[in-house]
Design a protein around this motif. Structure first.
Motif, short mmCIF file in Angstrom:
data_model
loop_
_atom_site.label_atom_id
_atom_site.label_comp_id
_atom_site.label_asym_id
_atom_site.label_seq_id
_atom_site.Cartn_x
_atom_site.Cartn_y
_atom_site.Cartn_z
N HIS A 150 27.17 75.47 14.79
CA HIS A 150 27.50 76.05 16.09
C HIS A 150 27.46 74.94 17.13
O HIS A 150 26.57 74.09 17.08
N LEU A 151 28.40 74.96 18.04
CA LEU A 151 28.39 73.99 19.14
C LEU A 151 28.10 74.74 20.43
O LEU A 151 28.73 75.75 20.71
N GLU A 152 27.13 74.25 21.19
CA GLU A 152 26.76 74.89 22.45
C GLU A 152 27.33 74.09 23.62
O GLU A 152 27.00 72.93 23.81
N LEU A 153 28.19 74.75 24.38
CA LEU A 153 28.79 74.11 25.55
C LEU A 153 28.34 74.85 26.79
O LEU A 153 28.19 76.07 26.75
N THR A 154 28.14 74.13 27.88
CA THR A 154 27.79 74.82 29.11
C THR A 154 29.07 75.27 29.81
O THR A 154 30.14 74.73 29.58
N GLU A 155 28.90 76.27 30.65
CA GLU A 155 30.04 76.77 31.40
C GLU A 155 30.70 75.67 32.21
O GLU A 155 31.92 75.63 32.33
N PHE A 184 24.47 80.91 29.90
CA PHE A 184 25.45 81.86 30.43
C PHE A 184 24.87 82.71 31.55
O PHE A 184 23.75 83.19 31.47
N GLY A 185 25.69 82.89 32.58
CA GLY A 185 25.27 83.69 33.72
C GLY A 185 24.90 82.85 34.93
O GLY A 185 24.82 83.35 36.04
N THR A 186 24.68 81.55 34.71
CA THR A 186 24.27 80.69 35.82
C THR A 186 25.47 80.12 36.57
O THR A 186 25.35 79.75 37.73
N GLY A 187 26.60 80.04 35.90
CA GLY A 187 27.79 79.48 36.55
C GLY A 187 28.45 80.52 37.44
O GLY A 187 28.00 81.66 37.52
N PHE A 188 29.52 80.15 38.08
CA PHE A 188 30.20 81.08 38.96
C PHE A 188 31.24 81.91 38.20
O PHE A 188 31.61 82.98 38.61
N SER A 189 31.69 81.34 37.11
CA SER A 189 32.80 81.97 36.40
C SER A 189 32.41 83.31 35.81
O SER A 189 33.10 84.30 35.98
N GLY A 190 31.28 83.33 35.15
CA GLY A 190 30.77 84.57 34.59
C GLY A 190 31.68 85.20 33.57
O GLY A 190 32.36 84.52 32.81
N LEU A 191 31.67 86.51 33.61
CA LEU A 191 32.28 87.28 32.53
C LEU A 191 33.79 87.16 32.46
O LEU A 191 34.38 87.20 31.39
N SER A 192 34.43 87.02 33.62
CA SER A 192 35.90 87.00 33.63
C SER A 192 36.43 85.81 32.81
O SER A 192 37.52 85.84 32.26
N HIS A 193 35.60 84.77 32.75
CA HIS A 193 35.93 83.57 32.00
C HIS A 193 36.15 83.83 30.53
O HIS A 193 36.97 83.19 29.88
N LEU A 194 35.40 84.77 30.02
CA LEU A 194 35.38 84.99 28.57
C LEU A 194 36.74 85.44 28.04
O LEU A 194 37.03 85.31 26.86
N ARG A 195 37.56 85.98 28.92
CA ARG A 195 38.88 86.44 28.48
C ARG A 195 39.78 85.25 28.21
O ARG A 195 40.65 85.29 27.37
N ARG A 196 39.58 84.17 28.98
CA ARG A 196 40.49 83.02 28.87
C ARG A 196 39.98 81.91 27.97
O ARG A 196 40.75 81.15 27.43
N VAL A 197 38.66 81.81 27.87
CA VAL A 197 38.10 80.74 27.06
C VAL A 197 37.58 81.34 25.75
O VAL A 197 36.68 82.18 25.77
N PRO A 198 38.16 80.93 24.64
CA PRO A 198 37.78 81.55 23.36
C PRO A 198 36.45 81.04 22.83
O PRO A 198 36.31 79.87 22.50
N VAL A 199 35.44 81.90 22.80
CA VAL A 199 34.14 81.53 22.25
C VAL A 199 33.65 82.61 21.29
O VAL A 199 34.12 83.74 21.32
N ASP A 200 32.70 82.22 20.44
CA ASP A 200 32.13 83.15 19.49
C ASP A 200 30.90 83.86 20.04
O ASP A 200 30.55 84.94 19.60
N GLY A 201 30.25 83.20 20.98
CA GLY A 201 29.03 83.79 21.50
C GLY A 201 28.63 83.23 22.85
O GLY A 201 29.17 82.22 23.31
#
Ligand code: C2E
Ligand code: CA
Ligand code: CA
Ligand code: CA
Length: 277
Positions: A150-155, A184-201
């Protein structure tokens, strides 16, 4: 007041000079630290909330400086990132973590599910572009199965150039490697980001978990993140679980995985192996 102001200025500028000096010094010493054996990885176990099984571990880098003792990762990772050192250090960490994870599978009882290893990847490593090649070479050379990495990337690594990031993440994920959004949750992007950026978790930042029993807002946010992530087919990890009550409430809200001091502190590679036997 003028005089005091001047003195203040001098004081601050000297303090700033010292801070800059310390960074330059640290950078210099960090350069050879891996080869001198001062850097090592510790592993913090990750558990599944449903049945309490250990399912993997996060690799965390430690620097034992010969004179200063342990240097906080928040300090030296930043130095490595700013100086570009992370571009050599990152792949070394990745390789060592994959090697260790291969050893874990060997000591596990035959029928048990394999453990994943989760490795933090800094924004600069992601931007450098050849991350998919570095990852592929690591998996090839160590023999670790892609889905166990697993690779962990910050927002923040993903924000900015979303198209580039999305392509890169898609390339990584197409090889079977799992991609997680950290803090997750600390950045400004938040949940809407998840639609555009493909992640597993996503890993819910520990600042939310810290207050989940006291602050209704943090509980509401955590619950919303879990629901939203699940509706998108994304797994949720809670980090910084320090109390049984936090574990219980996260489990009740359907959070998938958790890590934290209550479950297990990060430990050295050899000690981690003893947890598996
Ligand atoms: P992170 O990725 O958010 O890692 C989790 C941090 O929370 C770790 O701090 C861990 O020791 C700590 N932690 C775990 N459980 C608990 C808990 O129950 N309560 C509290 N208060 N803290 C807990 P650590 O090891 O000091 O690392 C700090 C940060 O440094 C990491 O944050 C990560 O961003 C970075 N880092 C560490 N190792 C690496 C690495 O190999 N590469 C990169 N790029 N960054 C790294
Ligand atoms: Ca992390
Ligand atoms: Ca985190
Ligand atoms: Ca709060």
């Amino acid at each position: 007041a003028k005089v005091a102001g001047k003195n203040c200025y001098r004081f601050y500028s000297r303090a700033m000079d010292q801070a800059v000096e310390r960074r330059v010094h640290l950078e210099h010493e960090l350069r050879g630290a891996w080869d001198r054996g001062e850097l090592s990885l510790v592993y913090q176990p990750v558990y599944r909330l449903g049945d309490g099984a250990m399912v993997g571990a996060e690799a965390l880098l430690r620097w034992r400086h010969p004179e200063q003792g342990l240097v906080a990762p928040s300090v030296f990772i930043d130095v490595a990132e700013q100086s570009g050192l992370i571009e050599t250090l990152g792949p070394q960490v990745l390789r060592a973590a994959c090697q260790d994870a291969v050893r874990w599978q060997h000591v596990r009882p035959a029928a048990s599910e394999p453990l994943f290893v989760s490795v933090n990847v800094s924004p600069r490593q992601l931007r450098s572009g050849d991350l998919p090649n570095v990852v592929a070479a690591c998996l090839h050379d160590t023999g670790l199965a892609a889905h166990n990495l697993h690779l962990e990337l910050t927002e923040t690594a993903v924000i900015g150039d979303e198209i580039h990031a999305s392509n890169l993440l898609a390339r990584l994920r197409s090889t079977g490697v799992k991609v997680w959004l950290d803090d997750f949750g600390t950045g400004f992007s938040g949940l809407s980001h998840l639609r555009r950026v493909p992640v597993d978790g996503v890993k819910i930042d520990r600042s939310f978990i810290a207050d989940v029993l006291r602050d209704p807002d943090d509980l509401a946010l955590t619950t919303a993140i879990i629901a939203m992530a699940h509706s998108l087919g994304i797994t949720v990890v809670a980090e910084g679980v320090e109390k049984e009550g936090q574990y219980a409430v996260l489990r009740e809200r359907g959070c998938d995985l958790a890590q934290g001091y209550w479950l297990g502190h990060p430990v050295g590679a050899d000690e981690f192996m003893t947890l598996l036997g």
